[in-house]
Enzyme design. Structure first.
Site, mmCIF file in Angstrom:
data_model
loop_
_atom_site.group_PDB
_atom_site.id
_atom_site.type_symbol
_atom_site.label_atom_id
_atom_site.label_comp_id
_atom_site.label_asym_id
_atom_site.label_seq_id
_atom_site.Cartn_x
_atom_site.Cartn_y
_atom_site.Cartn_z
ATOM 1 N N TYR A 194 5.352 -4.033 -3.407
ATOM 2 C CA TYR A 194 6.252 -2.969 -3.880
ATOM 3 C C TYR A 194 7.720 -3.335 -3.669
ATOM 4 O O TYR A 194 8.592 -2.843 -4.368
ATOM 5 C CB TYR A 194 5.969 -1.644 -3.152
ATOM 6 N N LYS B 81 -7.457 -8.862 1.831
ATOM 7 C CA LYS B 81 -8.132 -9.681 0.817
ATOM 8 C C LYS B 81 -7.919 -11.137 1.230
ATOM 9 O O LYS B 81 -7.359 -11.957 0.490
ATOM 10 C CB LYS B 81 -7.536 -9.347 -0.571
ATOM 11 N N ASP C 73 -12.109 -4.810 -1.638
ATOM 12 C CA ASP C 73 -13.102 -4.399 -2.651
ATOM 13 C C ASP C 73 -14.321 -3.768 -1.972
ATOM 14 O O ASP C 73 -14.847 -2.746 -2.415
ATOM 15 C CB ASP C 73 -13.495 -5.561 -3.573
ATOM 16 N N ASP D 26 -2.300 2.406 -0.609
ATOM 17 C CA ASP D 26 -1.947 3.365 -1.661
ATOM 18 C C ASP D 26 -3.213 3.767 -2.420
ATOM 19 O O ASP D 26 -3.502 4.950 -2.644
ATOM 20 C CB ASP D 26 -0.939 2.685 -2.607
ATOM 21 N N ASP E 134 -5.799 7.411 -1.905
ATOM 22 C CA ASP E 134 -6.051 8.320 -3.041
ATOM 23 C C ASP E 134 -7.553 8.470 -3.248
ATOM 24 O O ASP E 134 -8.060 9.554 -3.520
ATOM 25 C CB ASP E 134 -5.411 7.789 -4.334
#
Ligand code: NAD
Length: 357
Positions: free
Chosen positions: A142, A189, A221, A245, A249
């Site tokens: 970001y 990851k 994942d 993020d 959610d």
């Protein structure tokens, strides 16, 4: 206790829900004899319209000098449909997080039993879930360099992390785990990304300082899948900005709705408390938004920024009683909810205040 609280409603439903977060704080102050004074400032689309800047200097100055901030949400449909706009509401949010040094975002996934049937997941899978996410907030892709080739056929966002950025949030997560069930799951990851390999290395080092806490490393994942398959397996989850993020959610569905989840952003300076949802253009201005996440954000402020545990619990109890009594906004209602129990933002907000009384 005397505190200066800055309210930044932002855009869309941010303005509607923050009204109730503030009213809840006022009621707590009245009931427990605290002296909370409030100021207000603009950010996001509202600020761009007024000043051309998504985070005006005046807002930043007020933020830096306050004891805590209650924020709503930013965003406007105009920018969602125009990715090329140079000045954007979310720049205000990213900048204030950076300026206040808010590197750790805490998101408790608080599951009210009354809402077990509001989630799309099976109640038996959900019951007993209690997760505390630590999402890194000021690094990652970001904030990395963004480029676009002149011929518009190539774009890139640089994903990067410094060792100290991982260290400081890892310590916060391990310290929190010591007061909970002493388990941290670090999500990355590391099989593919170099930033994740550094992340894992640093977390492994920090873990040695907390021998009483058990560490598990999980690929993003797999974590995304496990979170809906068996959410109870998680306690403290530590992860980077982008992964956090998305995962938080996803986890909002465990709590029934985005309208139920609060968050706290903390770091070096003033703490920032906000619901996890956005400005929800689809329901803005219609008295449909669920204000409970804003009220629960106010509870987090009381606990984390001011150390007022009893007051925070009272606020949480008032939310719980409101749900127990069957009151619902549209996002947490279901086919069994009677019409007379379906309330708008203002009505359900008032119910919480009444229970607090
Ligand atoms: P959103 O969170 O605004 O809405 C997603 C869905 O959840 C919508 O259907 C909405 O109606 C519903 N919803 C969200 N909060 C609710 C509430 N309190 N009560 C009832 N229903 C609720 O996400 P989005 O639609 O992806 O984004 C809308 C705008 O918000 C965009 O401009 C985006 O950039 C911005 N945004 C801001 C933040 C923030 O300020 N922290 C976070 C996410 C998105």
């Amino acid at each position: 206790m005397k505190k200066n609280i800055l309210i930044i409603p932002g855009d869309g439903i941010g303005q509607e829900v923050t009204t109730w977060g503030k009213k809840a704080l006022e009621k707590v102050a009245e009931k427990y004899g605290h002296d909370f004074s409030f100021d207000e400032a603009i950010m996001g689309h509202t600020a761009i319209e007024a000043t051309g800047d998504p985070l005006p200097e005046n807002t930043l100055n007020k933020a830096k000098s306050s004891d805590a901030i209650l924020f709503g949400a930013i965003g406007h449909i105009k920018y969602d449909n125009d990715p090329s706009a140079k000045v954007r509401p979310e720049q205000g949010l990213l900048k204030i997080r950076k300026e206040l040094g808010l590197y750790a975002n805490l998101r408790p996934i608080l599951l009210f039993d009354e809402l077990l049937d509001a989630s799309s997941l099976k109640p038996e899978v959900l019951k007993g879930t209690d997760i505390l996410f630590f999402r890194e907030l000021t690094g990652d892709v970001y904030f990395g360099e963004k480029t676009r080739s002149d011929d518009q056929t190539f774009a890139s966002d640089l994903m990067n992390y410094h060792r100290y950025e991982v260290e400081r949030i890892a310590h916060k997560a391990y310290q929190a785990a010591q007061g909970r069930s002493k388990r941290v799951c670090s999500v990355d990851k590391a099989n593919v990304l170099e930033t994740s390999r550094l992340w894992r290395e640093v977390v492994q080092e920090v873990a040695t300082q907390y021998p009483d806490v058990e560490t598990e490393h999980m690929f993003i994942d797999n974590a995304a899948m496990q979170l809906v398959k068996n959410p109870k397996k998680f306690d403290v989850v530590l992860t980077a900005n982008l992964f956090g993020d998305i995962l938080t959610d996803e986890a909002s569905q465990i709590a029934g709705s985005m309208g139920m989840l609060a968050s706290a952003s903390v770091g070096d300076g003033t703490g920032f408390f906000e619901p996890i949802h956005g400005s929800a253009h689809d329901i803005a201005g219609q008295d449909k938004a669920n204000p409970l996440a804003s009220i629960l954000s106010a509870a987090l402020m009381l606990e984390i920024a001011f150390g007022l545990k009893e007051e925070a619990q009272a606020l949480q109890n008032a939310v719980s009683q409101t749900l127990k009594a069957g009151w619902r906004t549209g996002d947490i209602a279901n086919a069994n909810t009677a019409d007379e129990h379906r309330l708008g933002t203002r009505q359900i907000g008032q119910k919480v205040i009444d229970f607090l009384q």
